[in-house]
Design an enzyme around this catalytic site. Structure first.
Site, PDB file in Angstrom:
ATOM      1  N   ALA A   1      54.384 -29.336  21.080  1.00  8.02           N
ATOM      2  CA  ALA A   1      54.673 -28.278  22.049  1.00  8.02           C
ATOM      3  C   ALA A   1      56.167 -28.080  22.230  1.00  8.02           C
ATOM      4  CB  ALA A   1      54.041 -28.622  23.390  1.00  8.02           C
ATOM      5  N   LYS A   2      56.957 -29.094  21.913  1.00  3.49           N
ATOM      6  CA  LYS A   2      58.429 -29.010  21.991  1.00  3.49           C
ATOM      7  C   LYS A   2      58.895 -28.443  23.327  1.00  3.49           C
ATOM      8  CE  LYS A   2      58.974 -28.801  16.948  1.00  3.49           C
ATOM      9  NZ  LYS A   2      57.577 -28.660  16.497  1.00  3.49           N
ATOM     10  N   ARG A   3      58.289 -28.900  24.405  1.00  2.00           N
ATOM     11  CA  ARG A   3      58.673 -28.426  25.720  1.00  2.00           C
ATOM     12  C   ARG A   3      60.021 -28.993  26.134  1.00  2.00           C
ATOM     13  NH1 ARG A   3      55.006 -24.969  24.567  1.00  2.00           N
ATOM     14  NH2 ARG A   3      53.058 -24.939  25.715  1.00  2.00           N
TER      15      ARG A   3
END
Lengths: 271, 271
Positions: free
Chosen positions: B94-96
């Site tokens: 998700a690379k939040r």
């Protein structure tokens, strides 16, 4: 609607640099909305309808919807803003960042599914991770530059050569390269007015999204002095919690309007 | 299940460092799945059930689900993996990255809603933007470090002082500070074997998630030589498209299994 055109028109017609951030946290909703399946949508519609004439844009934060399994309510909220307040652009605060093929999917999510007019994007993965958003030439792409949180300094304040800080390099890359279509903006926190001034110097009159006033401690006068453009615009000054949760009763939207009006006027007093 | 425990167990019991990335792109689905409302879930379940005994983890990429309004299918997919393949950890790609209060919402999304065992996170906003994930001590937090895409060099390769590159600083911060609970990993692209070796030197035996073999051009032998730990593990080597779309007919899952097996064995031949 081209995001930049709509934003500039809203700055003028509303006489406002205020962006209301829509971070709906259900535990803080008024009692009459608690437990309703559409509580998030109803809460946000109340805020939006009470403040739309006071703002230059709205900024829903997708994390608050995703944590509640409420993407459908986010779709409906943005549709409601477009229908009832068609001159008010919507920034989807998502801070996405991924390789090109994945970024293209996130761009579909933001611009086609949610119909946002702009999105916030993380620059860490570089230019090709941003291009899929830039290809939507009428949409705004707002890159993280100098964020308002304490840890923002861990990387963003590093000296990347000749005294240039990482956030300044980001500003320079965006201004000189990524902004070829004129649809970029930058996020610069109100908690760092010196850095707002540095970014303004680098990017000319590019719009800056400024979180961090209110709960996070940023000062409006310092923000305006550091970041305002010659014509007294150039900024989207975000306030979320101070406005959303100004009241806790059935009149929460009226309470939100009062604080939004005060905030808009406090900003205008320093323009 | 503690992510790190499960990962190490899977490395041993499956004799595999292969991570299958689940990036479902409906236009490439076999004809018999086209148009089905649950096509994404069915496609991915086919891949998962055909390859689970060959992998150390699965990595669904949330953008592909979000673009298709298919969060419910992502929930069902992860539930399926937990039920049918309970020893196989799931990394939500998700690379939040956001301020703490918002990151806490993303952590709810990843770990409570989707029930992922680990998440990928962007480090640009610094330590306090990562803490809400770290507080889930049994979950994995895999920070972007040196990404596999060309633009990764725009920021990550900048010299931040004394010859240290930004990605090396990230590795050092994570290894020496953010990893206090031992639940961190790093993303390092297979397209940059020299940098994998640098990161391995900095972080000891911390797990590295390595995208970029196959379609992106990374080399398995170079990756293993640069990043493998003394016991021949330490890596989650991701392959997505080469496996997912190995076949285009009703036997797509068997075709995927064949390529997964070849890839696992090609990795093991270099351990």
């Amino acid at each position: 609607m081209h995001f930049m055109t709509a934003l500039r028109a809203a700055w003028q017609s509303r006489n406002s640099l205020l962006c209301v951030g829509l971070d709906p946290y259900p535990a803080r909703f008024p009692a009459h909305l608690q437990g309703r399946p559409d509580a998030i949508l109803e809460f946000c519609k109340g805020i939006v309808d009470a403040t739309a004439d006071l703002v230059c844009c709205f900024k829903p934060q997708i994390a608050y919807f995703a944590a509640q399994r409420a993407e459908d309510q986010l779709e409906d909220l943005i549709a409601h803003i477009h229908e009832r307040h068609p001159d008010t652009p919507v920034i989807l605060d998502a801070k996405r960042g991924d390789i090109g093929s994945t970024a293209a999917q996130y761009a579909v999510e933001a611009f086609e599914r949610f119909r946002a007019d702009a999105i916030t994007v993380n620059p860490y993965m570089g230019r090709d991770s941003v291009e899929p958003y830039l290809e939507y030439a009428d949409k705004g792409v707002i890159l993280l530059c100098r964020t308002s949180n304490p840890g923002g300094s861990d990387l963003q304040f590093l000296d990347v050569g000749g005294g240039e800080r990482l956030y300044e390099r980001v500003a320079r890359l965006v201004a000189n390269d990524w902004n070829a279509s004129g649809n970029c903006g930058l996020v610069v926190g109100a908690t760092f007015p010196n850095e707002i001034a540095r970014v303004r110097h680098i990017v000319g009159d590019m719009p800056l999204l400024v979180p961090g006033i209110g709960a996070q401690g940023g000062d409006i006068a310092e923000t305006m002095q550091a970041g305002g453009t010659a014509d007294g615009t150039g900024l989207m000054i975000n306030s979320s919690r101070a406005i959303l949760f100004a009241g806790s009763g059935e009149d929460y939207a009226q309470a939100a309007r009062r604080v939004a009006l005060e905030t808009r006027d406090a900003i205008n007093a320093k323009r």
